[in-house]
Write a protein that holds these residues in place. Structure first.
Motif, mmCIF file in Angstrom:
data_model
loop_
_atom_site.group_PDB
_atom_site.id
_atom_site.type_symbol
_atom_site.label_atom_id
_atom_site.label_comp_id
_atom_site.label_asym_id
_atom_site.label_seq_id
_atom_site.Cartn_x
_atom_site.Cartn_y
_atom_site.Cartn_z
ATOM 1 N N ARG A 529 -6.664 -36.343 -25.108
ATOM 2 C CA ARG A 529 -6.636 -37.296 -26.214
ATOM 3 C C ARG A 529 -7.197 -36.661 -27.483
ATOM 4 O O ARG A 529 -7.975 -35.722 -27.431
ATOM 5 C CB ARG A 529 -7.447 -38.550 -25.875
ATOM 6 C CG ARG A 529 -6.803 -39.461 -24.836
ATOM 7 C CD ARG A 529 -7.667 -40.704 -24.628
ATOM 8 N NE ARG A 529 -6.998 -41.703 -23.818
ATOM 9 C CZ ARG A 529 -7.045 -41.770 -22.494
ATOM 10 N NH1 ARG A 529 -7.771 -40.866 -21.828
ATOM 11 N NH2 ARG A 529 -6.405 -42.700 -21.831
ATOM 12 N N LYS A 530 -6.830 -37.226 -28.625
ATOM 13 C CA LYS A 530 -7.403 -36.797 -29.887
ATOM 14 C C LYS A 530 -8.712 -37.529 -30.139
ATOM 15 O O LYS A 530 -8.866 -38.700 -29.774
ATOM 16 C CB LYS A 530 -6.440 -37.079 -31.045
ATOM 17 C CG LYS A 530 -5.206 -36.200 -31.076
ATOM 18 C CD LYS A 530 -4.405 -36.459 -32.339
ATOM 19 C CE LYS A 530 -3.202 -35.531 -32.437
ATOM 20 N NZ LYS A 530 -2.472 -35.705 -33.708
ATOM 21 N N LEU A 531 -9.637 -36.837 -30.776
ATOM 22 C CA LEU A 531 -10.883 -37.449 -31.216
ATOM 23 C C LEU A 531 -10.819 -37.532 -32.737
ATOM 24 O O LEU A 531 -10.865 -36.519 -33.424
ATOM 25 C CB LEU A 531 -12.088 -36.621 -30.779
ATOM 26 C CG LEU A 531 -13.453 -37.166 -31.188
ATOM 27 C CD1 LEU A 531 -13.763 -38.452 -30.430
ATOM 28 C CD2 LEU A 531 -14.550 -36.132 -30.942
ATOM 29 N N TYR A 532 -10.716 -38.757 -33.268
ATOM 30 C CA TYR A 532 -10.588 -38.935 -34.705
ATOM 31 C C TYR A 532 -11.969 -38.992 -35.337
ATOM 32 O O TYR A 532 -12.731 -39.939 -35.130
ATOM 33 C CB TYR A 532 -9.806 -40.211 -35.012
ATOM 34 C CG TYR A 532 -8.353 -40.132 -34.605
ATOM 35 C CD1 TYR A 532 -7.469 -39.314 -35.294
ATOM 36 C CD2 TYR A 532 -7.871 -40.871 -33.530
ATOM 37 C CE1 TYR A 532 -6.136 -39.229 -34.924
ATOM 38 C CE2 TYR A 532 -6.542 -40.790 -33.153
ATOM 39 C CZ TYR A 532 -5.681 -39.967 -33.853
ATOM 40 O OH TYR A 532 -4.359 -39.887 -33.478
ATOM 41 N N ILE A 533 -12.293 -37.937 -36.098
ATOM 42 C CA ILE A 533 -13.594 -37.837 -36.758
ATOM 43 C C ILE A 533 -13.406 -38.113 -38.239
ATOM 44 O O ILE A 533 -12.683 -37.395 -38.935
ATOM 45 C CB ILE A 533 -14.217 -36.447 -36.556
ATOM 46 C CG1 ILE A 533 -14.371 -36.134 -35.071
ATOM 47 C CG2 ILE A 533 -15.570 -36.360 -37.244
ATOM 48 C CD1 ILE A 533 -14.906 -34.744 -34.788
ATOM 49 N N SER A 534 -14.061 -39.155 -38.712
ATOM 50 C CA SER A 534 -13.960 -39.540 -40.111
ATOM 51 C C SER A 534 -15.218 -40.289 -40.509
ATOM 52 O O SER A 534 -15.945 -40.819 -39.652
ATOM 53 C CB SER A 534 -12.725 -40.424 -40.334
ATOM 54 O OG SER A 534 -12.695 -40.946 -41.649
ATOM 55 N N SER A 535 -15.487 -40.338 -41.795
ATOM 56 C CA SER A 535 -16.601 -41.161 -42.267
ATOM 57 C C SER A 535 -16.247 -42.644 -42.190
ATOM 58 O O SER A 535 -17.119 -43.502 -42.271
ATOM 59 C CB SER A 535 -16.954 -40.794 -43.712
ATOM 60 O OG SER A 535 -15.876 -41.080 -44.578
ATOM 61 N N GLN A 536 -14.947 -42.927 -42.024
ATOM 62 C CA GLN A 536 -14.461 -44.302 -41.936
ATOM 63 C C GLN A 536 -14.174 -44.687 -40.485
ATOM 64 O O GLN A 536 -13.823 -43.825 -39.663
ATOM 65 C CB GLN A 536 -13.172 -44.460 -42.752
ATOM 66 C CG GLN A 536 -13.247 -43.918 -44.162
ATOM 67 C CD GLN A 536 -14.293 -44.612 -44.991
ATOM 68 O OE1 GLN A 536 -14.424 -45.832 -44.954
ATOM 69 N NE2 GLN A 536 -15.072 -43.845 -45.737
ATOM 70 N N PRO A 537 -14.285 -45.969 -40.146
ATOM 71 C CA PRO A 537 -13.862 -46.416 -38.810
ATOM 72 C C PRO A 537 -12.338 -46.440 -38.734
ATOM 73 O O PRO A 537 -11.681 -47.069 -39.563
ATOM 74 C CB PRO A 537 -14.454 -47.830 -38.720
ATOM 75 C CG PRO A 537 -14.577 -48.292 -40.137
ATOM 76 C CD PRO A 537 -14.859 -47.069 -40.957
ATOM 77 N N VAL A 538 -11.773 -45.740 -37.772
ATOM 78 C CA VAL A 538 -10.313 -45.592 -37.720
ATOM 79 C C VAL A 538 -9.786 -45.834 -36.307
ATOM 80 O O VAL A 538 -8.898 -45.124 -35.836
ATOM 81 C CB VAL A 538 -9.885 -44.192 -38.222
ATOM 82 C CG1 VAL A 538 -10.103 -44.046 -39.716
ATOM 83 C CG2 VAL A 538 -10.631 -43.096 -37.471
ATOM 84 N N SER A 539 -10.307 -46.847 -35.631
ATOM 85 C CA SER A 539 -9.859 -47.098 -34.261
ATOM 86 C C SER A 539 -8.380 -47.438 -34.196
ATOM 87 O O SER A 539 -7.743 -47.264 -33.142
ATOM 88 C CB SER A 539 -10.676 -48.230 -33.639
ATOM 89 O OG SER A 539 -10.466 -49.448 -34.333
ATOM 90 N N PHE A 540 -7.801 -47.910 -35.296
ATOM 91 C CA PHE A 540 -6.387 -48.279 -35.308
ATOM 92 C C PHE A 540 -5.464 -47.080 -35.081
ATOM 93 O O PHE A 540 -4.292 -47.246 -34.744
ATOM 94 C CB PHE A 540 -6.023 -48.969 -36.627
ATOM 95 C CG PHE A 540 -6.480 -48.230 -37.848
ATOM 96 C CD1 PHE A 540 -5.768 -47.137 -38.335
ATOM 97 C CD2 PHE A 540 -7.626 -48.622 -38.519
ATOM 98 C CE1 PHE A 540 -6.193 -46.454 -39.455
ATOM 99 C CE2 PHE A 540 -8.064 -47.934 -39.652
ATOM 100 C CZ PHE A 540 -7.348 -46.850 -40.122
ATOM 101 N N LEU A 541 -5.969 -45.864 -35.277
ATOM 102 C CA LEU A 541 -5.133 -44.688 -35.053
ATOM 103 C C LEU A 541 -4.938 -44.381 -33.578
ATOM 104 O O LEU A 541 -3.990 -43.707 -33.200
ATOM 105 C CB LEU A 541 -5.753 -43.461 -35.733
ATOM 106 C CG LEU A 541 -5.726 -43.417 -37.257
ATOM 107 C CD1 LEU A 541 -6.434 -42.162 -37.761
ATOM 108 C CD2 LEU A 541 -4.291 -43.466 -37.783
ATOM 109 N N GLY A 542 -5.836 -44.876 -32.740
ATOM 110 C CA GLY A 542 -5.812 -44.486 -31.334
ATOM 111 C C GLY A 542 -5.158 -45.458 -30.396
ATOM 112 O O GLY A 542 -5.028 -45.169 -29.201
ATOM 113 N N VAL A 543 -4.744 -46.634 -30.894
ATOM 114 C CA VAL A 543 -4.124 -47.630 -30.019
ATOM 115 C C VAL A 543 -2.846 -48.144 -30.655
ATOM 116 O O VAL A 543 -2.624 -48.000 -31.860
ATOM 117 C CB VAL A 543 -5.080 -48.819 -29.750
ATOM 118 C CG1 VAL A 543 -6.290 -48.367 -28.957
ATOM 119 C CG2 VAL A 543 -5.522 -49.459 -31.056
ATOM 120 N N THR A 544 -2.031 -48.759 -29.852
ATOM 121 C CA THR A 544 -0.784 -49.324 -30.349
ATOM 122 C C THR A 544 -1.053 -50.625 -31.084
ATOM 123 O O THR A 544 -2.020 -51.330 -30.820
ATOM 124 C CB THR A 544 0.186 -49.605 -29.188
ATOM 125 O OG1 THR A 544 -0.472 -50.455 -28.244
ATOM 126 C CG2 THR A 544 0.590 -48.315 -28.509
#
Length: 755
Positions: A529-544
């Motif tokens: 899986r990808k680990l999305y690292i950002s200063s912002q919350p971006v959980s929407f990138l990891g789920v449908t």
């Protein structure tokens, strides 16, 4: 003809040739070291990674000079002495007459130099040819380079010879009764050497001549065969003891240097560090072979198994930490259940609304009601080659757009070196929004082109190879020092110490759309899986998106902020985040995150080397807003490889090629497969995206018109670039296809007004 035969016989029966035959017969493990070194500087090993450049164009303190080659020469001379010491301990007893010579070790070394001297001569030939063909130096400079290399080797040999001159005893001194009495009492060592003397009866070598200290040929016929075999044993015994002292001193000096690994003056060229590592390997192989004889391989295998078991059971294990994270609190559960919990419907909605506000702030930068093109910057990985190429491409594109590229850009995605280059440019834009139009903009290219490999390999030698006992402080916490940390520290120094903050320091800047949002996406080794690292919350990138409708959704990517919320994710060092996205295999170690089971992080390029899939995913989540509030999207793809590269002719495969082809073909075509998948995603996007979409590619194109690559011009995939490689990367922006790409970008954004 008989005289010719006699000469040939004399050569074949010389000590020098007989020693070479013996090494080919008995010391294949040691011979492999010279083969690896030859393959390294000749380009036969890791050519695509620029390993040969480390030997042919070494840097020290940022420049290729007499001193850089002098240091490589010292390391090469050290390897030669390690070779002589090890083979003397292992094999001198097979040539018993050596024990009755004056200065036996020195004469053995002279006659044992055929193989290393041959490698050295070939090395010098390759060095000169490389420097001449690349036009990197004048004839006088090349002469100084070779002189530095040779002088380094000579100095190392003189130092060792001087030591053995005053410590080693020969048979005549022993007969005079001046050999140390304690050495005579060393029963274990004496018995060991006596056994070696007995072995030569079953493994005889007919030696008729040897070279003396003045390089004159001397016959062995006149050498007196001492009846007192105990005397010969004690000569070898005492010489071996002094040789072991030298080996221990060398290892001790290397360990001592570890305490000064951050001193730039001591960060020797990567080639020199590599040669020192090989010298240690030679000494270890010799020690194991000497003490365990035929059981040496079994002993080495047993040690490896024991170390492996100890590491697996947790004894003495050391993890490679991400600086800034809290490793002292409870471990985060890395399980399907917890991933689904932290990527819940509520979290999805929260993060989406948070990003919508950031989008509104981006829109508010333009006071009139005119819709703007939204740029998604996608940058490819590729080590320092990609970092320099990305920085140069952004400078040229931003200059053509009158300095408004970063204002038009909302999101930056990508991998490895490309992300480092984009992050660097974004930070310089934050400090000076007109950076692309200033006179000192080329300073950015000089900074990005600086070497990042020498300190890393030096750190491997003096720290990671032995015991990682050093630590460093960050934000009140203590973390272990490894070569990954060394990479971060050196990168920051090269770039002017601009990344001394955490990822949380960029939150408000991105929320207010003062700078583009940057998302790093390294790969989780545990499950891909990808680990999305950002200063912002971006959980929407990891789920449908269907999660909003309470349908079952698979977690395809992991939001770093959500999963590690108890580990203070905002405090993660920005340098560590960049390094996690650019974990070059074996060069920088994989980072371990505080989770159970432990989460290991690999390079972002494994999943998508271009960041296009993440940008498309972002557009799909905010399809409605982007369609209604922008004049369309532009994917600006800055890549360090040419799309649709020519298919190179594959030579007739060897047996090894046939065995490795199924795996090698997948690895070699990973970028092509990602290209094909990304092209398919872009085509699909045209069917569901409600606005206009354009793709502009600025590509580092190293292919000639005939479809072949240039060995000289193609920059290597490394954290070290030669002067010629840097020149080619910077000049490549001016090829016709890239000029047209920048013109197309100008056309697409021409109606946009300055904020």
């Amino acid at each position: 003809m008989s005289k010719l035969k006699q000469t040939a016989y004399q050569i074949l029966q010389s000590l020098m040739v007989q020693l070479a035959f013996h090494h080919l017969k008995k010391n294949l493990a040691l011979m492999a070291v010279w083969l690896i070194i030859f393959s390294a500087f000749s380009g036969g090993l890791g050519k695509v990674y620029g390993i040969h450049y480390l030997f042919l164009d070494p840097e020290y303190l940022g420049v290729v000079s007499f001193w850089s080659f002098f240091i490589v020469g010292i390391a090469f001379g050290n390897l030669m002495m390690a070779w002589h010491i090890t083979t003397y301990i292992l094999d001198a007893h097979r040539f018993r007459f050596i024990g009755v010579l004056q200065r036996p070790f020195t004469k053995f070394s002279i006659n044992n130099s055929l193989i290393p001297v041959l490698i050295l001569i070939i090395y010098i030939v390759f060095l000169i040819r490389f420097q001449v063909n690349n036009g990197l130096a004048q004839t006088s400079e090349i002469f100084l380079f070779v002189l530095g290399l040779v002088l380094g080797i000579v100095c190392m040999h003189l130092l060792m010879i001087l030591y053995f001159r005053f410590t080693n005893k020969d048979i005549f001194i022993f007969v005079a009764g001046t050999v140390d009495r304690k050495l005579r009492k060393n029963v274990l060592s004496r018995d060991r050497v006596m056994n070696r003397v007995r072995e030569n009866r079953a493994d005889k070598y007919n030696v008729s001549n040897y070279l003396d200290l003045k390089l004159k040929v001397r016959s062995t016929a006149q050498i007196v065969d001492f009846r007192n075999k105990e005397a010969i044993v004690r000569v070898f015994d005492q010489n071996h003891f002094n040789s072991v002292v030298v080996e221990l001193c060398i290892i001790g000096v290397i360990l001592l240097l570890g305490f000064f690994m951050n001193v730039e003056f001591l960060q020797i060229p990567a080639a020199a560090s590599s040669l020192l590592i090989f010298a240690i390997a030679v000494m270890l192989v010799g020690a194991i072979s000497y003490w365990f004889k035929g059981w040496g391989l079994s002993f080495a295998l047993a040690i490896f198994i024991l170390v492996n078991i100890a590491a697996k059971s947790g004894f003495g294990k050391g993890i490679n930490q991400a600086t800034g994270l809290n490793y002292d609190t409870i471990l985060t559960s890395y399980s399907i259940e917890n991933l689904e919990a932290v990527h819940s419907k509520e979290q999805y909605i929260h993060d989406k609304w948070h990003m919508l506000q950031t989008l509104e702030n981006w829109k508010a930068k333009w006071p009139d009601s005119k819709k703007q093109k939204m740029v998604f910057l996608c940058v490819s990985g590729g080590g320092q080659r990609a970092a320099l190429w990305t920085t140069n491409s952004l400078l040229k594109a931003d200059s053509a757009l009158n300095g408004k590229l970063m204002d038009q850009t909302f999101l930056i995605t990508g991998a490895s070196g490309g992300v480092i280059g984009a992050a660097f440019y974004r930070e310089m834009f934050r400090r000076n929004s007109r950076i692309a139009l200033t006179e000192n903009k080329n300073d950015l290219l000089i900074q990005m082109g600086k070497d990042n490999l020498n300190p890393v390999i030096f750190g491997l030698l003096v720290n990671d190879l032995f015991f990682k006992i050093r630590t460093h402080e960050y934000a009140g916490r203590t973390y272990s020092v490894d070569r990954g940390y060394v990479f971060e520290k050196n990168l920051n120094k090269n770039l002017g110490n601009i990344f001394d903050s955490s990822i949380g320091a960029y939150r408000k800047l991105e929320e207010n759309s003062e700078i583009p949002t940057l998302i790093m996406s390294p790969t989780i080794a545990n499950d891909g899986r990808k680990l999305y690292i950002s200063s912002q919350p971006v959980s929407f990138l990891g789920v449908t998106s269907e999660i909003v409708d309470d349908k079952e959704a698979r977690v395809r990517g992991v939001d770093f902020q959500a999963l590690f919320r108890v580990n203070e994710p905002d405090e993660l060092s920005y340098l560590s985040a960049l390094r996690m996205s650019a974990s070059f295999p074996y060069i920088t170690p994989n980072v371990s995150l505080p989770a159970e089971p432990r989460v290991e992080i690999m390079d972002a390029g494994i999943s998508d080397n271009f960041g296009i899939s993440d940008a498309i995913r972002f557009v799909s989540v905010f399809n409605d807003w982007i369609s209604e509030n922008t004049d369309g999207v532009v994917f600006l793809v800055v890549r360090d490889t040419k799309p649709n590269s020519p298919i190179e002719k594959r030579p007739d495969p060897s047996v090894v090629d046939r065995l490795t082809y199924p795996i090698a073909s997948v690895y070699n075509n990973l970028t092509n497969m990602q290209d094909i998948n990304n092209d398919a995603r872009l085509e699909q996007m045209r069917s569901w995206f409600k606005g206009e979409m354009d793709v502009v590619e600025i590509a580092y194109d190293s292919f000639e018109k005939n479809g072949t690559t240039s060995d000289v011009d193609r920059a290597s995939l490394s954290w070290h670039l030669t002067t010629k490689e840097k020149q080619h990367i910077l000049q490549n922006i001016n090829i016709e296809s890239n000029k047209m790409a920048i013109q197309e970008l100008q056309r697409l954004l021409k109606n946009s007004s300055n904020p």
